[in-house]
Design a protein around this motif. Structure first.
Motif, mmCIF file in Angstrom:
data_model
loop_
_atom_site.group_PDB
_atom_site.id
_atom_site.type_symbol
_atom_site.label_atom_id
_atom_site.label_comp_id
_atom_site.label_asym_id
_atom_site.label_seq_id
_atom_site.Cartn_x
_atom_site.Cartn_y
_atom_site.Cartn_z
ATOM 1 N N LEU A 130 5.247 2.217 -0.670
ATOM 2 C CA LEU A 130 5.872 0.963 -1.082
ATOM 3 C C LEU A 130 5.074 -0.183 -0.480
ATOM 4 O O LEU A 130 4.260 0.006 0.431
ATOM 5 C CB LEU A 130 7.334 0.893 -0.669
ATOM 6 C CG LEU A 130 7.695 0.593 0.784
ATOM 7 C CD1 LEU A 130 9.149 0.151 0.889
ATOM 8 C CD2 LEU A 130 7.488 1.794 1.674
ATOM 9 N N THR A 131 5.319 -1.370 -1.000
ATOM 10 C CA THR A 131 4.607 -2.557 -0.538
ATOM 11 C C THR A 131 5.506 -3.362 0.381
ATOM 12 O O THR A 131 6.680 -3.578 0.081
ATOM 13 C CB THR A 131 4.172 -3.436 -1.728
ATOM 14 O OG1 THR A 131 3.300 -2.684 -2.572
ATOM 15 C CG2 THR A 131 3.457 -4.691 -1.255
ATOM 16 N N ARG A 148 0.312 -1.595 1.899
ATOM 17 C CA ARG A 148 0.908 -0.423 1.265
ATOM 18 C C ARG A 148 1.212 0.565 2.380
ATOM 19 O O ARG A 148 0.328 0.941 3.170
ATOM 20 C CB ARG A 148 -0.076 0.188 0.279
ATOM 21 C CG ARG A 148 -0.392 -0.720 -0.898
ATOM 22 C CD ARG A 148 0.586 -0.544 -2.029
ATOM 23 N NE ARG A 148 0.335 0.707 -2.748
ATOM 24 C CZ ARG A 148 1.202 1.257 -3.592
ATOM 25 N NH1 ARG A 148 2.366 0.692 -3.805
ATOM 26 N NH2 ARG A 148 0.884 2.372 -4.218
ATOM 27 N N VAL A 149 2.467 1.010 2.457
ATOM 28 C CA VAL A 149 2.887 1.845 3.589
ATOM 29 C C VAL A 149 3.735 3.013 3.098
ATOM 30 O O VAL A 149 4.354 2.962 2.025
ATOM 31 C CB VAL A 149 3.701 1.025 4.620
ATOM 32 C CG1 VAL A 149 2.899 -0.175 5.104
ATOM 33 C CG2 VAL A 149 5.044 0.566 4.053
ATOM 34 N N TRP A 150 3.745 4.064 3.910
ATOM 35 C CA TRP A 150 4.671 5.172 3.655
ATOM 36 C C TRP A 150 6.046 4.877 4.242
ATOM 37 O O TRP A 150 7.065 5.248 3.661
ATOM 38 C CB TRP A 150 4.134 6.464 4.260
ATOM 39 C CG TRP A 150 2.993 7.089 3.539
ATOM 40 C CD1 TRP A 150 1.731 7.294 4.021
ATOM 41 C CD2 TRP A 150 2.997 7.607 2.200
ATOM 42 N NE1 TRP A 150 0.946 7.904 3.067
ATOM 43 C CE2 TRP A 150 1.703 8.108 1.940
ATOM 44 C CE3 TRP A 150 3.964 7.688 1.198
ATOM 45 C CZ2 TRP A 150 1.353 8.694 0.723
ATOM 46 C CZ3 TRP A 150 3.621 8.257 -0.027
ATOM 47 C CH2 TRP A 150 2.333 8.746 -0.261
ATOM 48 N N ALA A 177 -0.347 3.620 4.253
ATOM 49 C CA ALA A 177 -0.540 4.664 3.230
ATOM 50 C C ALA A 177 -2.020 4.984 3.058
ATOM 51 O O ALA A 177 -2.620 4.713 2.020
ATOM 52 C CB ALA A 177 0.090 4.224 1.912
ATOM 53 N N ARG A 178 -2.597 5.586 4.096
ATOM 54 C CA ARG A 178 -3.997 5.999 4.028
ATOM 55 C C ARG A 178 -4.131 7.514 3.997
ATOM 56 O O ARG A 178 -5.207 8.040 3.785
ATOM 57 C CB ARG A 178 -4.757 5.447 5.233
ATOM 58 C CG ARG A 178 -4.689 3.930 5.348
ATOM 59 C CD ARG A 178 -5.451 3.444 6.557
ATOM 60 N NE ARG A 178 -5.242 2.006 6.766
ATOM 61 C CZ ARG A 178 -4.820 1.491 7.900
ATOM 62 N NH1 ARG A 178 -4.573 2.267 8.945
ATOM 63 N NH2 ARG A 178 -4.664 0.185 8.013
ATOM 64 N N GLY A 189 11.221 3.063 3.321
ATOM 65 C CA GLY A 189 10.149 3.957 2.903
ATOM 66 C C GLY A 189 10.591 5.388 2.716
ATOM 67 O O GLY A 189 11.645 5.654 2.129
ATOM 68 N N ALA A 190 9.793 6.323 3.222
ATOM 69 C CA ALA A 190 9.990 7.745 2.941
ATOM 70 C C ALA A 190 11.333 8.265 3.434
ATOM 71 O O ALA A 190 12.009 9.029 2.729
ATOM 72 C CB ALA A 190 8.852 8.559 3.575
#
Length: 320
Positions: free
Chosen positions: A185-186, A195-197, A231-232, A150-151
């Motif tokens: 990304l998923t 869906r997440v960061w 990812a909220r 992720g990030a």
């Protein structure tokens, strides 16, 4: 090989590999004089650019006098690679801080070269748990601290593209670009899509208040401590979550920039499997102990398994 069977004898049958590329962001005294004074019989090899650590160790192990102890002076990436070789050759690990952060050795109470050598000379060791991380069908990698997608990996990927600017300026430029380009990304876990960061998979139980668990908190780790940042929230919160220092996290929480607790899912499990699918145009990468791994575009399957008591490491008494 049992570390207790090895007698110090001023470093006889000890191989120490120095990664001269580690720790370029900090000022460190040259450990050469310490090695010469305290371990005069050790073989010290300087790893130059383009040289492969596994080949250096393999040649030493194939010699007429193979080392009884594998030593490394470098950062977390170098230490994790040597830990992998220590497991492969069943040798104890003499790990010495020579990088920028040195998360692993600090967690074991090894804050200097002298502290590591003190532990070696007294035969003080700890059995350290690790994680085996496997991407698709590749061979497993030994992980000492954390695996992430992720990030954070995207930030590292941007920073490596700007190496010519230097670590500090390159880091600033990479953060600016990554913040602008960031997209969730998923991941797919146990058939459930999210869906997440970012996802951080830490070796052993870690601080419950952190998202970016860069440094392990325990030696004898038999589980994985997983943080999934859903990812909220905003991009700013996504990058604020990468603060791994307690002070930084506290400041960001006070400023209401840190991710909300409800957005961060925590799992404590013996193993984890994720299908990782980055957005189109974003790199397919993951990071383990600060080392960036590139994958084929379109995503990959990442498997992490906790392996308790995997490697013997010289560390001060009481660091258990």
């Amino acid at each position: 090989m049992d570390a207790a069977q090895n007698t110090p004898a001023e470093g006889r049958r000890v191989l120490i590999v120095r990664n001269v590329q580690s720790g370029t962001a900090v000022i460190r005294s040259d450990p050469g004089a310490t090695f010469a004074e305290r371990l005069p019989h050790a073989v010290v090899h300087e790893l130059v650019e383009g040289e492969d650590l596994a080949e250096v160790v393999g040649a030493a192990m194939a010699s007429d006098a193979p080392p009884h102890v594998l030593g490394i002076y470098g950062g977390d990436g170098s230490v994790s690679r040597m830990a992998h070789l220590a497991r492969q050759y069943d040798r104890p690990l003499l790990a010495m801080p020579g990088g920028t952060f040195n998360h692993f050795v600090r967690a074991l109470g090894v804050d200097s070269v002298d502290a590591a050598i003190d532990a070696y000379e007294t035969g003080s060791t700890v059995e350290v748990g690790v994680a085996d991380a496997t991407a698709d069908d590749d061979a497993p990698l030994t992980v000492l601290n954390v695996v992430s997608v992720g990030a954070y990996p995207e930030l590292i990927e941007e920073r490596e593209r700007r190496n010519s600017l230097g670590k500090w300026l390159g880091g600033v430029a990479a953060t600016a670009v990554a913040l602008q380009r960031a997209e969730p990304l998923t991941i797919v876990r146990s058939g459930h899509r999210a869906r997440v960061w970012s996802v951080f998979v830490s070796v052993g139980r870690n601080d419950p208040d952190r998202v970016a668990t860069m440094q392990r908190q325990e030696a004898e780790a038999g589980v994985l401590d997983v943080r999934i940042h859903h990812a909220r929230g905003s991009k700013v919160r996504a990058f604020a979550s990468l603060a791994f220092g307690k002070r930084s996290a506290a400041v960001l929480r006070a400023a209401r920039l840190f991710p909300r607790d409800a957005d961060v899912e925590r799992l404590v499990v013996p193993e984890l499997e994720l299908r990782v699918r980055p957005e189109q145009g974003h790199p397919s990468v993951f990071v383990h102990d600060g080392e960036l791994e590139q994958r084929d575009p379109g995503g990959f399957i990442l498997r992490c398994v906790a392996v308790p008591r995997a490697v013997t490491v010289f560390a001060p008494l009481g660091e258990r």
